[in-house]
Design a protein around this motif. Structure first.
Motif, PDB file in Angstrom:
ATOM      1  N   GLN A   1       0.822  -1.216   0.000  1.00  0.00           N
ATOM      2  CA  GLN A   1       0.000   0.000   0.000  1.00  0.00           C
ATOM      3  C   GLN A   1       0.852   1.261   0.000  1.00  0.00           C
ATOM      4  OE1 GLN A   1      -3.311  -0.016   2.834  1.00  0.00           O
ATOM      5  NE2 GLN A   1      -3.014   2.193   3.144  1.00  0.00           N
ATOM      6  N   THR A   2       2.160   1.104   0.272  1.00  0.00           N
ATOM      7  CA  THR A   2       3.013   2.282   0.411  1.00  0.00           C
ATOM      8  C   THR A   2       3.659   2.694  -0.901  1.00  0.00           C
ATOM      9  OG1 THR A   2       4.884   0.865   1.003  1.00  0.00           O
ATOM     10  CG2 THR A   2       3.523   1.712   2.810  1.00  0.00           C
TER      11      THR A   2
ATOM     12  N   TYR B   1       0.810   6.296  -5.054  1.00  0.00           N
ATOM     13  CA  TYR B   1      -0.616   6.490  -4.812  1.00  0.00           C
ATOM     14  C   TYR B   1      -1.132   7.545  -5.788  1.00  0.00           C
ATOM     15  CZ  TYR B   1      -4.772   8.397  -2.442  1.00  0.00           C
ATOM     16  OH  TYR B   1      -6.026   8.866  -2.147  1.00  0.00           O
TER      17      TYR B   1
ATOM     18  N   TRP C   1      -0.242  10.659  11.671  1.00  0.00           N
ATOM     19  CA  TRP C   1      -1.128  10.511  10.527  1.00  0.00           C
ATOM     20  C   TRP C   1      -2.538  10.936  10.925  1.00  0.00           C
ATOM     21  CZ3 TRP C   1       0.812   9.839   5.857  1.00  0.00           C
ATOM     22  CH2 TRP C   1       2.070   9.253   5.718  1.00  0.00           C
TER      23      TRP C   1
ATOM     24  N   ASP D   1       4.001  13.414  -1.125  1.00  0.00           N
ATOM     25  CA  ASP D   1       4.821  12.616  -0.212  1.00  0.00           C
ATOM     26  C   ASP D   1       4.318  12.650   1.225  1.00  0.00           C
ATOM     27  OD1 ASP D   1       5.507  15.308  -0.057  1.00  0.00           O
ATOM     28  OD2 ASP D   1       7.533  14.878   0.630  1.00  0.00           O
TER      29      ASP D   1
ATOM     30  N   ARG E   1      -1.169   9.413   2.230  1.00  0.00           N
ATOM     31  CA  ARG E   1      -1.271   7.981   1.952  1.00  0.00           C
ATOM     32  C   ARG E   1      -2.736   7.574   2.006  1.00  0.00           C
ATOM     33  NH1 ARG E   1       0.914   5.120   7.602  1.00  0.00           N
ATOM     34  NH2 ARG E   1      -1.043   5.379   8.774  1.00  0.00           N
ATOM     35  N   GLN E   2      -3.011   6.397   1.467  1.00  0.00           N
ATOM     36  CA  GLN E   2      -4.352   5.840   1.615  1.00  0.00           C
ATOM     37  C   GLN E   2      -4.597   5.494   3.091  1.00  0.00           C
ATOM     38  OE1 GLN E   2      -3.308   2.917  -1.607  1.00  0.00           O
ATOM     39  NE2 GLN E   2      -5.508   3.175  -2.081  1.00  0.00           N
TER      40      GLN E   2
ATOM     41  N   ASN F   1      -5.031   3.743   6.531  1.00  0.00           N
ATOM     42  CA  ASN F   1      -4.568   2.465   7.077  1.00  0.00           C
ATOM     43  C   ASN F   1      -5.788   1.723   7.618  1.00  0.00           C
ATOM     44  OD1 ASN F   1      -3.405   0.343   8.419  1.00  0.00           O
ATOM     45  ND2 ASN F   1      -2.073   1.582   9.726  1.00  0.00           N
TER      46      ASN F   1
END
Length: 381
Positions: A57-58, A61, A88, A119, A122-123, A125
């Motif tokens: 997942q990292t 994106y 986050w 950067d 993120r999607q 978690n």
């Protein structure tokens, strides 16, 4: 933190998740350490901890407007400063302008917006809070002679690497070595390698002991070689306790003398060696350690006057001289090492050489005074 530590994310009171590392596991709780130690280690319930997102997942994106995302920032508030930890935070993507993304943070009564780069996003978690089955554990009883040494986690570094564990630590509650991992094969590997690891620990302890002893000997040799003056003397075995002092107090005091570089004691022979830069320093240190015994012969007819009423005179001699004790030897308790003269009673002093000398001066002065006084009284009569 090491790269192979067991990384987790911890939910803060503000709802943000912060990077942390598992230090040890408890019943329903974990002790974690935070990245860069921005706050002390915390013991938290499983419900406040989750695993990081999977590596898959990292990757790259591709965000879209209205996506739910998580943003790495130190605070959604305008008064945040650079010293606050980054976590986050939940947000929604509202606009895309080239390489910049406009976000609205979720879960706040007032609207908070921020423009960030890719950067920092993120999607979400999706990992749930951890449970007792999240980690695989190996619990190995530890021999008593290895327990103190095993408190140093660095001593298990190679073992941890070999078995694929993320955390290895000594558990004081049940005197066991505990290993944690996400790898289900780890407990089997730990059981297989534990005996070999314990043998290696024993060898390390022996080697460390020898190294420390060798270092101590080398240091003593160096100090002895550089010492300009040495004093060597022996103390009677029954007086060694006084020389050493309670918990070694006299030796410690002697070592504090300026210019003293080392003090050795050969216990079987009760011999001290004092090394120092100057003759004055070693002699001063010797005064703290050299205890002995000596006596003064007192005419039997003067015993009462030397002792004084209620022991006042003899106590004054003890107090002013600094001797440890004085003993008046009776007729039926003659000591073989004290010469007894006819019509005399030995006053035996025990203390440092200096204090005994002082006591003898005080007593002999008092005896001289008594003799003059008695002669004068007899002359008048």
């Amino acid at each position: 933190m090491e790269a192979d530590e067991l990384e987790v994310e911890v939910c803060g009171e503000n709802g943000a998740y912060y990077k942390a590392f598992v230090k040890r596991a408890h019943d329903g709780e974990l002790t974690v350490a935070f990245e860069n130690n921005w706050q002390p280690d915390l013991r938290l319930p499983y419900s406040s901890v989750r695993l990081p997102p999977p590596l898959s997942q990292t990757g790259q994106y591709e965000p879209h407007v209205d996506d739910e995302v998580e943003v790495l920032t130190n605070s959604v508030l305008s008064h945040a400063n650079d010293e606050e930890p980054h976590g986050w935070w939940k947000a929604r993507l509202t606009m895309i302008k080239g390489d910049f993304f406009v976000l609205e943070y979720v879960g706040w009564e007032a609207a908070y917006n921020e423009i960030v780069t890719l950067d920092r996003m993120r999607q979400p978690n999706r990992n749930p809070p951890i449970t007792s089955s999240t980690f695989f554990e190996a619990r190995i009883p530890l021999p008593e002679e290895l327990q103190e040494f095993s408190k140093d986690r660095s001593q298990h570094k190679e073992f941890k690497k070999a078995i694929g564990a993320a955390v290895v630590y000594f558990n004081e509650d049940d005197s066991s070595l505990i290993a944690l991992s996400l790898n289900e094969q780890m407990p089997k590997l730990a059981a297989m390698l534990s005996d070999m690891h314990f043998r290696n620990l024993k060898q390390k302890i022996v080697l460390l002991s020898r190294t420390e002893e060798a270092t101590k000997q080398l240091e003593c040799t160096r100090l002895h070689e550089t010492a300009g003056h040495v004093e060597e003397f022996s103390v009677r075995e029954d007086l060694m306790g006084l020389s050493i002092g309670a918990h070694g107090a006299n030796i410690q005091q002697a070592r504090k003398v300026e210019g003293v570089t080392a003090i050795d004691l050969d216990e079987p022979t009760c011999t001290f060696k004092i090394y120092g830069e100057t003759e004055k320093s070693v002699k001063k240190a010797r005064q703290y350690l050299e205890y002995g015994e000596d006596s003064v012969q007192v005419p039997r007819s003067l015993i009462g006057k030397v002792i004084g009423k209620q022991g006042r005179i003899v106590q004054e001699i003890v107090d002013k001289s600094g001797v440890v004790r004085v003993k008046i030897e009776g007729d039926n308790e003659q000591q073989t090492h004290i010469k007894r003269e006819e019509g005399q009673v030995p006053f035996i002093f025990v203390g440092t050489v200096e204090s005994i000398t002082n006591a003898k001066v005080l007593l002999e002065y008092h005896l001289a005074h008594l003799r003059v006084w008695i002669f004068g009284r007899n002359s008048v009569q």
